[in-house]
Design an enzyme around this catalytic site. Structure first.
Site, PDB file in Angstrom:
ATOM      1  N   SER A 198      85.006  59.719  38.887  1.00  0.00           N
ATOM      2  CA  SER A 198      85.604  60.886  38.237  1.00  0.00           C
ATOM      3  C   SER A 198      87.090  60.631  37.942  1.00  0.00           C
ATOM      4  CB  SER A 198      85.393  62.119  39.125  1.00  0.00           C
ATOM      5  OG  SER A 198      85.759  63.302  38.461  1.00  0.00           O
ATOM      6  N   ASP A 207      75.538  65.324  33.850  1.00  0.00           N
ATOM      7  CA  ASP A 207      76.774  65.498  34.621  1.00  0.00           C
ATOM      8  C   ASP A 207      77.322  66.873  34.265  1.00  0.00           C
ATOM      9  OD1 ASP A 207      79.472  65.478  35.517  1.00  0.00           O
ATOM     10  OD2 ASP A 207      79.597  63.300  35.332  1.00  0.00           O
ATOM     11  N   HIS A 241      77.114  64.339  38.870  1.00  0.00           N
ATOM     12  CA  HIS A 241      78.481  63.808  38.781  1.00  0.00           C
ATOM     13  C   HIS A 241      78.879  62.916  39.963  1.00  0.00           C
ATOM     14  CE1 HIS A 241      82.594  63.472  37.546  1.00  0.00           C
ATOM     15  NE2 HIS A 241      83.026  64.012  38.666  1.00  0.00           N
TER      16      HIS A 241
END
Length: 251
Positions: A100, A197, A227
């Site tokens: 991320s 996601d 995610h």
């Protein structure tokens, strides 16, 4: 930014970690509002193979969201550069991976340090339209949580239950800076992206693939994770393919 005392203790499983090993180092970076818990399984797997591993705790993370609110994206950059420096003191060769915003910071380092041997961004963020809408907002001070987007119902991410609006504005600045410099990345890249996601649109990874200048670059889709893929059903595949990528670059 003026240095402020930490208001809250570091949460259990949110501590930074380092493992001494070979002359090959791997920096592993967690994400926005998350903690080192999300990257520890990868770090431990790499250390078991003999690599030197560093998993820094991004400033303001792994404690309380009010701590995070006090930090800037420059603070987060400083946290990963400290980890990178720790590895440089011990290793001849360095790889970087991150989840991320950790993937965003991975890209940042590759733009700045061309001697990095290879990068492994995982659901990296450079463009999140939902966040862009908040760039000029002044309230509320805290937004809903964005963590623990995991398909496996038996797993939870150690992440904040609230998201500071101020921190959203900081990650927007970081993403803008990194996105504009993607063309500067030339090292080999193995990019992981979840097909579904709910935090970072999967098109981010396609954009990264297209805009970096690396001759060797691969986009690996993950069909069984959301995610936080590093804690999800594709964790084993991420570890296996990352190790294969690293070993290939060392030949």
């Amino acid at each position: 930014m003026e240095e402020r005392a930490l208001q809250y203790p570091v949460l259990k499983e949110g501590e930074p970690f380092c493992f001494e090993g070979s002359q090959v180092g791997i920096l592993v970076i967690h994400g926005f509002t998350g903690s080192t818990q999300s990257m520890r399984p990868l770090g431990e797997a790499y250390a078991e193979k003999g690599y030197t591993v560093c998993g820094p705790r991004l400033k303001g993370h792994g404690t309380h969201y009010e701590d995070m609110e006090q930090t800037t994206y420059q603070d987060w950059i400083a946290s990963v550069e400290e980890g990178y420096a720790w590895l440089k003191e011990r290793c001849d060769t360095i790889f970087v991976t991150g989840l991320s915003m950790g993937g965003t910071l991975t890209l940042y380092l590759a733009e700045k340090y061309p001697d990095i041997k290879g990068i492994i961004p995982i659901n990296a963020a450079v463009d999140i339209p939902n966040m862009e809408e908040m760039s000029n907002a002044e309230e509320p001070r805290f937004l809903d949580a964005i963590g623990s987007d995991i398909k496996n119902p038996g797993v939870n991410e150690l992440s904040y239950e609230r998201t500071p609006l101020k921190s959203v504005k900081e990650i927007l600045k970081l993403m803008d800076q990194v996105k504009s410099g993607l063309h500067r990345i030339t090292c080999p890249a193995f990019i992981f992206v979840s097909e579904i996601d709910h935090v970072v649109p999967p098109l981010n990874s396609q954009l990264i693939l297209e805009q970096i200048s690396s001759e060797e670059k691969t986009l690996q889709y993950m069909a069984d994770s959301y995610h936080v893929a590093t804690l999800d059903n594709d964790q084993g595949m991420i570890i296996e393919k990352t190790l294969a990528f690293v070993e290939k670059q060392l030949l």
